[in-house]
Write a protein that holds these residues in place. Structure first.
Motif, PDB file in Angstrom:
ATOM      1  N   VAL A 219     -54.230 -36.099  54.789  1.00 18.56           N
ATOM      2  CA  VAL A 219     -55.087 -37.106  54.144  1.00 18.56           C
ATOM      3  C   VAL A 219     -55.677 -36.463  52.901  1.00 18.56           C
ATOM      4  O   VAL A 219     -56.443 -35.503  53.003  1.00 18.56           O
ATOM      5  N   VAL A 220     -55.304 -36.953  51.729  1.00 19.96           N
ATOM      6  CA  VAL A 220     -55.639 -36.287  50.476  1.00 19.96           C
ATOM      7  C   VAL A 220     -56.651 -37.096  49.667  1.00 19.96           C
ATOM      8  O   VAL A 220     -56.871 -38.281  49.918  1.00 19.96           O
ATOM      9  N   GLY A 221     -57.250 -36.424  48.673  1.00 20.47           N
ATOM     10  CA  GLY A 221     -58.274 -37.065  47.855  1.00 20.47           C
ATOM     11  C   GLY A 221     -57.800 -37.465  46.474  1.00 20.47           C
ATOM     12  O   GLY A 221     -58.615 -37.846  45.630  1.00 20.47           O
ATOM     13  N   LYS A 222     -56.495 -37.397  46.220  1.00 20.66           N
ATOM     14  CA  LYS A 222     -55.976 -37.770  44.896  1.00 20.66           C
ATOM     15  C   LYS A 222     -56.017 -39.291  44.744  1.00 20.66           C
ATOM     16  O   LYS A 222     -55.389 -40.018  45.509  1.00 20.66           O
ATOM     17  N   PRO A 223     -56.736 -39.796  43.743  1.00 21.99           N
ATOM     18  CA  PRO A 223     -56.925 -41.243  43.636  1.00 21.99           C
ATOM     19  C   PRO A 223     -55.822 -41.959  42.875  1.00 21.99           C
ATOM     20  O   PRO A 223     -55.053 -41.351  42.121  1.00 21.99           O
ATOM     21  N   PHE A 224     -55.776 -43.260  43.064  1.00 23.90           N
ATOM     22  CA  PHE A 224     -54.999 -44.163  42.222  1.00 23.90           C
ATOM     23  C   PHE A 224     -55.932 -44.580  41.086  1.00 23.90           C
ATOM     24  O   PHE A 224     -57.073 -44.967  41.326  1.00 23.90           O
ATOM     25  N   THR A 225     -55.467 -44.486  39.846  1.00 23.64           N
ATOM     26  CA  THR A 225     -56.341 -44.783  38.706  1.00 23.64           C
ATOM     27  C   THR A 225     -55.719 -45.847  37.809  1.00 23.64           C
ATOM     28  O   THR A 225     -54.499 -45.987  37.736  1.00 23.64           O
ATOM     29  N   THR A 226     -56.588 -46.583  37.121  1.00 25.33           N
ATOM     30  CA  THR A 226     -56.131 -47.596  36.172  1.00 25.33           C
ATOM     31  C   THR A 226     -57.061 -47.622  34.970  1.00 25.33           C
ATOM     32  O   THR A 226     -58.192 -47.131  35.015  1.00 25.33           O
ATOM     33  N   SER A 227     -56.580 -48.216  33.894  1.00 17.61           N
ATOM     34  CA  SER A 227     -57.431 -48.539  32.750  1.00 17.61           C
ATOM     35  C   SER A 227     -57.072 -49.935  32.278  1.00 17.61           C
ATOM     36  O   SER A 227     -55.896 -50.323  32.292  1.00 17.61           O
ATOM     37  N   VAL A 228     -58.083 -50.699  31.887  1.00 20.26           N
ATOM     38  CA  VAL A 228     -57.844 -52.070  31.441  1.00 20.26           C
ATOM     39  C   VAL A 228     -58.922 -52.445  30.431  1.00 20.26           C
ATOM     40  O   VAL A 228     -60.084 -52.049  30.566  1.00 20.26           O
ATOM     41  N   GLU A 229     -58.528 -53.146  29.406  1.00 13.21           N
ATOM     42  CA  GLU A 229     -59.510 -53.637  28.445  1.00 13.21           C
ATOM     43  C   GLU A 229     -60.149 -54.913  28.982  1.00 13.21           C
ATOM     44  O   GLU A 229     -59.458 -55.827  29.426  1.00 13.21           O
ATOM     45  N   ILE A 230     -61.473 -54.951  28.941  1.00 16.73           N
ATOM     46  CA  ILE A 230     -62.214 -56.128  29.383  1.00 16.73           C
ATOM     47  C   ILE A 230     -62.426 -57.039  28.183  1.00 16.73           C
ATOM     48  O   ILE A 230     -62.988 -56.621  27.159  1.00 16.73           O
TER      49      ILE A 230
END
Length: 294
Positions: A219-230
């Motif tokens: 069980v790892v702590g590496k996240p899924f990440t995103t970027s989006v313009e609001i």
């Protein structure tokens, strides 16, 4: 002034006066509601935090929901400290991609919790950072916010979820790291673990979290990440633990609050609906509404 929510409670923290010719209204509002769901849960292990004018920057925001398991030590630590870790990393090099900074902050949190906290607790996490992207040639004396992009960066581990309502439609910005997910199942098995009854080694339903040192590299702590313009087509964000998402779909949640204008009331409505639909978990919902009137 910088206003900050401490875990599960409203609070205020002064970071020195900001000189302005007129009061500035934030371009977003935040509402939070939670319920232990005592019919099914003896304790409340969810924690939430939000920081207005994050990193002492006008109209930036930090939003986080943490769903603890095997105790609340990990979720409480994240609620109290993760935003400070992230702020320090962002301020040390503002040119870095915030997704990279989020990844580093999550990795640090995972290592710190495992090394420094007692017990074997862990927590899922979903974090959003809202900020204005300022051009390199912008004047430091006066920056018109409508000249620049408003960006949202997100990171998550586990099944705490962030959903954006864009033009009335739900857009999921996170990834549910569950043992029932085929990709996560393959990763766990490649690391030497087993998935039984949709649980890691038959015990834990999520495959990524902060903490959970008992499961070591499975069980790892590496996240899924995103970027989006609001943009002006975006109405609001919903950040919530699986106590909501186990019983309410993304689009359904958006539809329930789409005509509401008060973020607190919207969050309360979603918690009430989750309880009505029979959720058996703690429930925490954060709603971030965007002001697109200007």
């Amino acid at each position: 002034m910088t206003k900050k929510d401490t875990p599960n409670h409203d609070g205020a923290e002064n970071a020195g006066p900001v000189e302005q010719e007129r009061p500035y209204n934030l371009s977003y509002s935040v509402g939070v509601a939670e319920n232990q769901n005592s019919k099914f849960r003896k304790t409340m292990e969810d924690v939430h935090t939000y920081v207005e004018n994050f990193a002492s920057r006008l109209d930036w925001g930090y939003f986080g929901v943490f769903d603890g398991h095997a105790g609340s030590q990990a979720s409480k630590w994240c609620g109290s400290h993760l935003h400070a870790v992230l702020e320090k990393d962002i301020m040390s090099d503002e040119s870095r991609d915030v997704r990279e900074v989020l990844n580093d902050a999550f990795s640090y949190a995972d290592e710190h919790i495992n090394a420094s906290l007692g017990g074997n607790s862990g927590c899922t996490a979903a974090v959003g950072v809202l900020r204005w992207e300022v051009p390199d040639n912008a004047s430091n004396k006066k920056i018109e916010l409508d000249q620049h992009k408003r960006m949202l960066y997100t990171a998550n581990v586990g099944d705490t979820r962030i959903v954006l309502c864009r033009n009335g439609h739900s857009v999921r910005l996170t990834y549910d790291h569950k043992a029932s997910d085929i990709l996560e199942m393959q990763r766990v098995e490649a690391a030497g673990g087993l998935v039984m009854r949709s649980r890691v080694n038959g015990m834990l339903a999520v495959t990524r979290s902060l903490g959970d040192k008992f499961f070591d590299s499975l069980v790892v702590g590496k996240p899924f990440t995103t970027s989006v313009e609001i943009t002006t087509t975006d109405q609001f964000l919903i950040i919530a633990c699986d106590g909501l998402w186990d019983v309410i779909e993304d689009q359904e949640a958006c539809d329930i609050i789409k005509d509401m204008t008060d973020a607190n009331e919207a969050a309360k409505m979603l918690v009430r609906m989750a309880l009505k639909q029979g959720t058996t978990d703690n429930v925490t919902v954060m709603v971030v509404m965007f002001d697109n009137s200007s």
